[in-house]
Design a protein around this motif. Structure first.
Motif, PDB file in Angstrom:
ATOM      1  N   ASP A  61       1.244  -1.454  -0.184  1.00  0.00           N
ATOM      2  CA  ASP A  61       0.077   0.183   0.163  1.00  0.00           C
ATOM      3  C   ASP A  61       1.058   1.209   0.564  1.00  0.00           C
ATOM      4  O   ASP A  61       0.944   2.164  -0.537  1.00  0.00           O
ATOM      5  CB  ASP A  61      -1.316   0.059   1.097  1.00  0.00           C
ATOM      6  N   VAL A  62       2.287   1.121   0.723  1.00  0.00           N
ATOM      7  CA  VAL A  62       2.559   2.547   1.036  1.00  0.00           C
ATOM      8  C   VAL A  62       3.546   2.185  -0.202  1.00  0.00           C
ATOM      9  O   VAL A  62       3.743   3.922  -1.140  1.00  0.00           O
ATOM     10  CB  VAL A  62       4.041   2.466   1.824  1.00  0.00           C
ATOM     11  N   ASP A  63       3.951   1.016  -1.338  1.00  0.00           N
ATOM     12  CA  ASP A  63       4.699   1.606  -2.452  1.00  0.00           C
ATOM     13  C   ASP A  63       3.276   2.139  -3.529  1.00  0.00           C
ATOM     14  O   ASP A  63       4.229   2.830  -4.494  1.00  0.00           O
ATOM     15  CB  ASP A  63       5.073   0.122  -2.571  1.00  0.00           C
ATOM     16  N   ALA A  64       2.425   1.245  -3.532  1.00  0.00           N
ATOM     17  CA  ALA A  64       1.297   2.361  -4.071  1.00  0.00           C
ATOM     18  C   ALA A  64       1.517   4.220  -4.074  1.00  0.00           C
ATOM     19  O   ALA A  64       2.045   4.423  -5.443  1.00  0.00           O
ATOM     20  CB  ALA A  64      -0.600   1.327  -4.826  1.00  0.00           C
ATOM     21  N   GLU A  65       0.956   4.140  -2.885  1.00  0.00           N
ATOM     22  CA  GLU A  65       1.919   5.873  -2.425  1.00  0.00           C
ATOM     23  C   GLU A  65       2.811   6.204  -3.802  1.00  0.00           C
ATOM     24  O   GLU A  65       2.918   7.646  -4.012  1.00  0.00           O
ATOM     25  CB  GLU A  65       0.932   5.895  -1.563  1.00  0.00           C
ATOM     26  N   LEU A  66       3.503   6.131  -3.719  1.00  0.00           N
ATOM     27  CA  LEU A  66       5.013   6.324  -3.907  1.00  0.00           C
ATOM     28  C   LEU A  66       5.413   6.235  -5.065  1.00  0.00           C
ATOM     29  O   LEU A  66       5.944   7.205  -5.309  1.00  0.00           O
ATOM     30  CB  LEU A  66       6.339   5.579  -3.112  1.00  0.00           C
ATOM     31  N   TYR A  67       4.991   5.545  -5.845  1.00  0.00           N
ATOM     32  CA  TYR A  67       5.237   4.699  -6.997  1.00  0.00           C
ATOM     33  C   TYR A  67       4.192   4.607  -8.435  1.00  0.00           C
ATOM     34  O   TYR A  67       4.389   4.976  -9.481  1.00  0.00           O
ATOM     35  CB  TYR A  67       5.581   3.515  -7.288  1.00  0.00           C
ATOM     36  N   ARG A  68       3.245   4.334  -8.032  1.00  0.00           N
ATOM     37  CA  ARG A  68       1.656   4.104  -8.959  1.00  0.00           C
ATOM     38  C   ARG A  68       1.031   5.404  -9.281  1.00  0.00           C
ATOM     39  O   ARG A  68       0.965   6.057  -9.614  1.00  0.00           O
ATOM     40  CB  ARG A  68       0.773   2.619  -8.267  1.00  0.00           C
ATOM     41  N   ARG A  69       0.501   5.909  -7.863  1.00  0.00           N
ATOM     42  CA  ARG A  69      -0.565   7.099  -7.647  1.00  0.00           C
ATOM     43  C   ARG A  69       0.667   8.089  -7.709  1.00  0.00           C
ATOM     44  O   ARG A  69       0.216   9.582  -7.830  1.00  0.00           O
ATOM     45  CB  ARG A  69      -1.396   6.699  -6.305  1.00  0.00           C
ATOM     46  N   ARG A  70       1.788   8.076  -6.652  1.00  0.00           N
ATOM     47  CA  ARG A  70       2.778   8.593  -6.988  1.00  0.00           C
ATOM     48  C   ARG A  70       1.530  10.382  -6.010  1.00  0.00           C
ATOM     49  O   ARG A  70       1.903  11.530  -6.168  1.00  0.00           O
ATOM     50  CB  ARG A  70       2.940   9.645  -8.114  1.00  0.00           C
ATOM     51  N   THR A  71       1.252  10.394  -4.557  1.00  0.00           N
ATOM     52  CA  THR A  71       0.605  11.439  -3.874  1.00  0.00           C
ATOM     53  C   THR A  71       2.022  11.764  -3.225  1.00  0.00           C
ATOM     54  O   THR A  71       1.143  12.548  -2.356  1.00  0.00           O
ATOM     55  CB  THR A  71      -0.641  10.417  -3.000  1.00  0.00           C
ATOM     56  N   LEU A  72       2.467  10.631  -2.490  1.00  0.00           N
ATOM     57  CA  LEU A  72       3.822  10.767  -1.765  1.00  0.00           C
ATOM     58  C   LEU A  72       5.358  10.969  -2.847  1.00  0.00           C
ATOM     59  O   LEU A  72       5.456  10.041  -3.974  1.00  0.00           O
ATOM     60  CB  LEU A  72       3.858   9.770  -0.817  1.00  0.00           C
ATOM     61  N   PHE A  85       7.641  14.119   0.571  1.00  0.00           N
ATOM     62  CA  PHE A  85       6.155  14.700   0.771  1.00  0.00           C
ATOM     63  C   PHE A  85       4.966  14.389   0.258  1.00  0.00           C
ATOM     64  O   PHE A  85       4.696  13.648  -0.344  1.00  0.00           O
ATOM     65  CB  PHE A  85       6.845  16.205  -0.149  1.00  0.00           C
ATOM     66  N   PRO A  86       3.618  15.226   0.859  1.00  0.00           N
ATOM     67  CA  PRO A  86       2.820  14.897   0.737  1.00  0.00           C
ATOM     68  C   PRO A  86       2.660  15.948  -1.104  1.00  0.00           C
ATOM     69  O   PRO A  86       3.202  16.763  -1.121  1.00  0.00           O
ATOM     70  CB  PRO A  86       1.445  15.845   1.623  1.00  0.00           C
TER      71      PRO A  86
END
Length: 393
Positions: A61-72, A85-86
């Protein structure tokens, strides 16, 4: 000024940092926003900081925000430290803290280029090399540093850094990429390694985000960083902010004025700062336990830490240059650290006996973290003396 006693400060961090079991957060984005930013110098800190403040959020889930959704997004910023960063906070950093780091790193690299005799004009060499890197990546391709060195001749340049016994010959590539990252032109994109390792592939920030947000002006950028810091860490002192931002007193004072910060009286006798309307002390929470990773944003949020950390424990729980190792918390104070055994089991190591309730709560947190990591063992570059001592047992 309103008094804001230490127990109220500890109650506030329990709630706002998502550390109290009754106040945990829903996902990695919520955790990062609550903490303003997450430390990312050590790759696993990001995932472990999220795990400590949430339930049911996985490594994937964390990786998805970092590398797929790029919200972080990873960005070099305050104190030349890599943070997550957000996405919406990036323009504030680009115009202020990151710009300050980029300028300082660029000057150092240019001076070293000239000193080594690689170019007569180090600044011109730097800009030409930077342009070559950006041209190679202009299509949005992601390449690691080794590949870039092979394809951009300037990056293969090797010079001697330092002097005397501290001198070493090394390629300029890491330092040039650091400058471009601090400028917000490149970003550490997909990770070529395991979540516990940092093997970034570099790519243009605009390609990664799918847009090209403009940096905020310097004063506005600092004001936004300070506004978010005050919500997360306030009340905090001017000294805390100067240290955390890696900025000057003048910049901090201007930002405090720009956000109309309000002073409160701390138990130390110093003035702490909070956002307008945030002056009322927090009411107590039920006692709680937490296990936080190396360089966790809570542990590293303030320079003046006596309200949650016994000064006598600092030499055991921080390294010689001030990097916090893993920490075990009971009811808002650090009471020790945690380590992993060879099979991945998390074990708490106490500085002193915190009592049976604390031991039971922290044993529960150790079991929770052991399950979350699923037998994987994290090794830290920044290991505190107490952690290193346990590894030698």
């Amino acid at each position: 000024m309103h008094p804001f006693p230490d127990p109220a400060r500890r109650a506030r961090l329990a709630r706002r940092h998502g550390l109290h079991p009754g106040h945990r957060l829903a996902d990695a984005v919520s955790v990062t926003a609550a903490m303003t930013v997450l430390h990312a110098t050590e790759a696993p800190t990001v995932h472990l900081a999220v795990a400590a403040r949430s339930e049911g959020v996985t490594i994937a889930d964390v990786d998805a925000e970092l590398y797929r959704r790029r919200t972080l997004v990873k960005q070099l910023a305050m104190r030349r430290t890599l943070f997550v960063f957000p996405r919406d906070l990036l323009p504030a950093a680009w115009g202020s803290a990151s710009a300050r780091v980029a300028a300082a790193e660029g000057r150092r690299l240019a001076a070293d280029i000239e000193k080594a005799g690689a170019a007569a004009d180090g600044s011109a060499w730097l800009e030409e090399a930077a342009a070559a890197v950006l041209e190679r990546l202009a299509g949005g391709e992601e390449l690691d540093a080794a590949t870039l060195r092979g394809e951009v001749p300037a990056l293969a340049t090797r010079i001697v850094f330092g002097s005397g016994k501290w001198s070493q010959e090394a390629p300029v590539a890491p330092r040039l990429l650091t400058v471009l990252g601090a400028r917000g032109l490149l970003v550490r994109g997909s990770n070529g390694g395991h979540w516990r390792l940092s093997k970034p592939r570099w790519t243009p920030m605009a390609s990664w985000l799918g847009e090209e947000p403009a940096p905020l002006p310097e004063a506005a950028g600092y004001a936004e960083l300070v506004r978010r810091w005050l919500w997360t860490f306030g009340p905090g002192t001017e000294a805390d902010l100067v240290w955390w931002l890696g900025a000057t007193k003048a910049a901090v004072r201007r930002a405090l004025a720009d956000v109309a910060a309000v002073g409160v009286r701390l138990d130390s006798g110093e003035t702490g700062w909070v956002l307008p309307g945030d002056e009322e002390p927090d009411v107590p929470v039920e006692p709680w336990g937490a296990l936080l990773p190396t360089l966790d944003p809570t542990t590293m949020g303030w320079k003046q830490r006596d309200f949650y950390l016994d000064p006598d424990d600092v030499p055991f729980l921080f390294d010689s240059v001030g990097n916090a190792g893993t920490t075990a918390w009971w009811d808002g104070r650090v009471v020790g650290c945690w380590v992993q055994d060879a099979d991945g089991t998390v074990r708490v190591v106490y500085r002193r006996d915190p009592g049976s309730d604390a031991r039971a709560a922290l044993a529960h947190e150790a079991a929770r973290l052991t399950d979350w990591m699923g037998g994987e063992v994290v090794t830290n570059v920044f290991a505190s003396p107490q952690v290193r001592g346990e590894r030698l047992r």
